[in-house]
Design a protein around this motif. Structure first.
Motif, short mmCIF file in Angstrom:
data_model
loop_
_atom_site.label_atom_id
_atom_site.label_comp_id
_atom_site.label_asym_id
_atom_site.label_seq_id
_atom_site.Cartn_x
_atom_site.Cartn_y
_atom_site.Cartn_z
N PHE A 140 -21.71 -19.73 -37.11
CA PHE A 140 -20.14 -20.78 -36.94
C PHE A 140 -19.45 -21.07 -35.80
O PHE A 140 -18.75 -21.82 -35.89
CB PHE A 140 -19.20 -20.78 -38.79
N ALA A 141 -20.12 -20.59 -34.83
CA ALA A 141 -19.11 -19.86 -33.84
C ALA A 141 -18.33 -21.57 -33.04
O ALA A 141 -17.23 -21.91 -33.04
CB ALA A 141 -19.39 -18.50 -33.24
N ASP A 142 -19.61 -22.24 -32.70
CA ASP A 142 -19.47 -23.54 -32.05
C ASP A 142 -18.54 -24.67 -33.08
O ASP A 142 -18.38 -24.79 -32.82
CB ASP A 142 -21.41 -24.53 -32.05
N GLU A 143 -19.25 -24.51 -34.30
CA GLU A 143 -18.56 -25.28 -35.30
C GLU A 143 -17.35 -25.07 -35.71
O GLU A 143 -15.64 -25.59 -35.50
CB GLU A 143 -19.09 -25.31 -37.13
N LEU A 144 -16.74 -23.73 -35.04
CA LEU A 144 -15.54 -23.31 -35.23
C LEU A 144 -14.38 -23.68 -34.31
O LEU A 144 -12.82 -24.16 -34.31
CB LEU A 144 -15.55 -21.58 -35.69
N GLN A 145 -15.25 -23.37 -33.53
CA GLN A 145 -14.73 -23.90 -32.22
C GLN A 145 -14.15 -25.62 -32.00
O GLN A 145 -13.31 -25.91 -32.21
CB GLN A 145 -15.41 -23.66 -30.67
N ARG A 146 -14.61 -26.44 -32.76
CA ARG A 146 -15.14 -28.09 -32.78
C ARG A 146 -13.68 -27.50 -33.50
O ARG A 146 -13.34 -28.43 -33.65
CB ARG A 146 -16.09 -28.15 -33.67
N VAL A 147 -13.60 -27.21 -35.17
CA VAL A 147 -12.92 -27.13 -36.25
C VAL A 147 -11.14 -26.86 -35.52
O VAL A 147 -10.32 -27.49 -35.83
CB VAL A 147 -12.95 -26.59 -37.11
N LEU A 148 -10.91 -26.16 -34.85
CA LEU A 148 -9.92 -25.47 -34.18
C LEU A 148 -9.23 -26.39 -32.96
O LEU A 148 -8.69 -27.00 -32.99
CB LEU A 148 -10.31 -24.76 -33.72
N ALA A 149 -10.44 -26.88 -32.27
CA ALA A 149 -9.88 -28.68 -31.90
C ALA A 149 -9.48 -29.60 -32.29
O ALA A 149 -8.58 -30.32 -31.67
CB ALA A 149 -11.95 -28.41 -30.21
N LEU B 203 -17.13 -29.80 -43.19
CA LEU B 203 -15.77 -29.96 -42.77
C LEU B 203 -15.64 -31.34 -41.96
O LEU B 203 -15.32 -32.13 -41.57
CB LEU B 203 -14.49 -28.68 -42.49
N LEU B 204 -16.54 -30.34 -41.08
CA LEU B 204 -16.90 -31.61 -39.44
C LEU B 204 -17.77 -32.79 -40.31
O LEU B 204 -17.32 -34.21 -39.52
CB LEU B 204 -17.54 -30.59 -39.04
N ASP B 205 -18.25 -32.69 -41.21
CA ASP B 205 -18.93 -33.70 -41.32
C ASP B 205 -17.83 -34.82 -42.17
O ASP B 205 -18.25 -36.54 -42.22
CB ASP B 205 -20.22 -33.29 -42.84
N VAL B 206 -17.29 -34.45 -42.79
CA VAL B 206 -16.16 -34.92 -44.13
C VAL B 206 -15.38 -36.01 -43.18
O VAL B 206 -14.90 -37.05 -42.48
CB VAL B 206 -15.67 -34.63 -44.55
N VAL B 207 -14.25 -35.14 -41.54
CA VAL B 207 -14.23 -35.30 -40.46
C VAL B 207 -14.83 -36.29 -39.96
O VAL B 207 -14.34 -37.71 -39.63
CB VAL B 207 -13.54 -34.64 -39.80
N ALA B 208 -16.36 -36.18 -39.84
CA ALA B 208 -16.88 -37.79 -38.76
C ALA B 208 -16.99 -38.37 -40.05
O ALA B 208 -17.00 -39.79 -39.16
CB ALA B 208 -17.97 -36.83 -38.41
N HIS B 209 -17.04 -38.21 -41.38
CA HIS B 209 -16.48 -39.52 -42.16
C HIS B 209 -15.23 -41.01 -42.07
O HIS B 209 -14.94 -41.25 -42.60
CB HIS B 209 -16.94 -39.67 -43.48
N ARG C 53 -8.50 -36.12 -42.54
CA ARG C 53 -7.74 -35.50 -40.58
C ARG C 53 -6.82 -34.14 -40.96
O ARG C 53 -6.25 -33.69 -42.33
CB ARG C 53 -6.32 -36.90 -40.19
N LEU C 54 -7.03 -33.78 -39.93
CA LEU C 54 -6.53 -32.50 -39.60
C LEU C 54 -5.00 -31.71 -39.18
O LEU C 54 -4.58 -30.76 -38.44
CB LEU C 54 -7.12 -31.04 -39.41
N GLY C 55 -4.47 -33.10 -38.38
CA GLY C 55 -2.91 -33.64 -37.83
C GLY C 55 -1.82 -32.78 -37.89
O GLY C 55 -1.19 -32.40 -37.20
N HIS C 56 -2.23 -32.51 -39.75
CA HIS C 56 -1.01 -31.60 -40.12
C HIS C 56 -1.22 -30.17 -40.46
O HIS C 56 -0.22 -30.18 -40.98
CB HIS C 56 -0.53 -32.67 -41.23
N VAL C 57 -1.61 -29.69 -40.13
CA VAL C 57 -2.09 -29.05 -40.89
C VAL C 57 -1.57 -27.57 -40.42
O VAL C 57 -0.74 -27.44 -38.39
CB VAL C 57 -4.24 -28.60 -40.67
N VAL D 256 -24.91 -29.57 -51.08
CA VAL D 256 -24.40 -30.97 -52.33
C VAL D 256 -24.66 -32.21 -51.24
O VAL D 256 -24.15 -32.18 -50.34
CB VAL D 256 -23.81 -30.24 -53.73
N SER D 257 -24.80 -32.79 -53.25
CA SER D 257 -24.15 -34.81 -52.26
C SER D 257 -22.58 -34.12 -51.59
O SER D 257 -21.54 -33.93 -52.03
CB SER D 257 -24.16 -35.90 -53.38
N ILE D 258 -22.19 -35.37 -50.42
CA ILE D 258 -21.43 -35.76 -49.81
C ILE D 258 -20.02 -36.45 -50.60
O ILE D 258 -19.07 -36.52 -50.59
CB ILE D 258 -21.07 -35.37 -48.63
#
Length: 181
Positions: free
Chosen positions: A166-175, A136-142, A146-150, A113-115
């Motif tokens: 989703f393994a690669d994307e999951l690793q990017r989120v975890l980072a 999630l990664l798309d929104v972070v790229a915009h 920010r996920l610094g307080h999760v 759907v539209s972001i």
């Protein structure tokens, strides 16, 4: 065993009963006390067994104990493999939080759907984000999130997240998260 005996706040115990849970299901009775003690949980149970409520109720309990701060920062992230599950988890979160004195802002993010409406929903922040990894990664790229307080990460249907590639994307989120395991 009633929900109050598991250590949940009265408003959450009432909300669980209002959702049709007369008493905790086996997965809820086993998982909720463990999650309330901030321990990691890996659980499997059949569809319809109340798995979502088994992590949503303790997650919301953390907001009862420590109400949302201003400005709103993401304190909990729920990653799911599909938009249907994202929408369902968002509905359960909102339904169970309805009687809380201060409800956390829940934002649901998924692709297909539209972001733009999702970016607008994040204006003013959010305390809980339910998302598919790619969106999630798309929104972070915009630079909208920010996920610094999760402090809490839930991988709902983690096996499907991995099976659907989703393994690669999951690793990017975890980072992007502050905690390391």
């Amino acid at each position: 065993m009633p929900f109050l005996a598991l250590g949940l706040a009265p408003a959450l115990a009432h909300a669980a009963q209002a959702m049709g849970f007369a008493a905790p299901t086996p997965i809820q009775a086993q998982a909720i006390p463990v999650v309330l003690n901030w321990a990691d949980v890996l659980a499997t149970a059949q569809t319809g067994s109340g798995k979502t409520a088994s992590y949503v109720l303790p997650l919301l309990q953390s907001f009862v104990q420590l109400p949302p701060a201003s400005p709103r920062r993401v304190r909990a992230l729920v990653l799911v493999p599909t938009r249907e599950l994202a929408a369902q988890v968002g509905e359960v979160l909102r339904a169970l939080a309805q009687d809380l004195p201060t409800r956390p802002k829940v934002v649901v993010l998924f692709g297909g759907v539209s972001i733009n409406p999702q970016l607008m929903a994040l204006r003013g922040g959010a305390e809980v984000v339910v998302a598919t990894p790619g969106r999630l990664l798309d929104v972070v790229a915009h630079n909208t999130l920010r996920l610094g307080h999760v402090g809490t990460l839930v991988l709902d249907e983690a096996d499907r997240l991995l099976a659907l590639g989703f393994a690669d994307e999951l690793q990017r989120v975890l980072a992007l998260l502050p905690a390391r395991r």
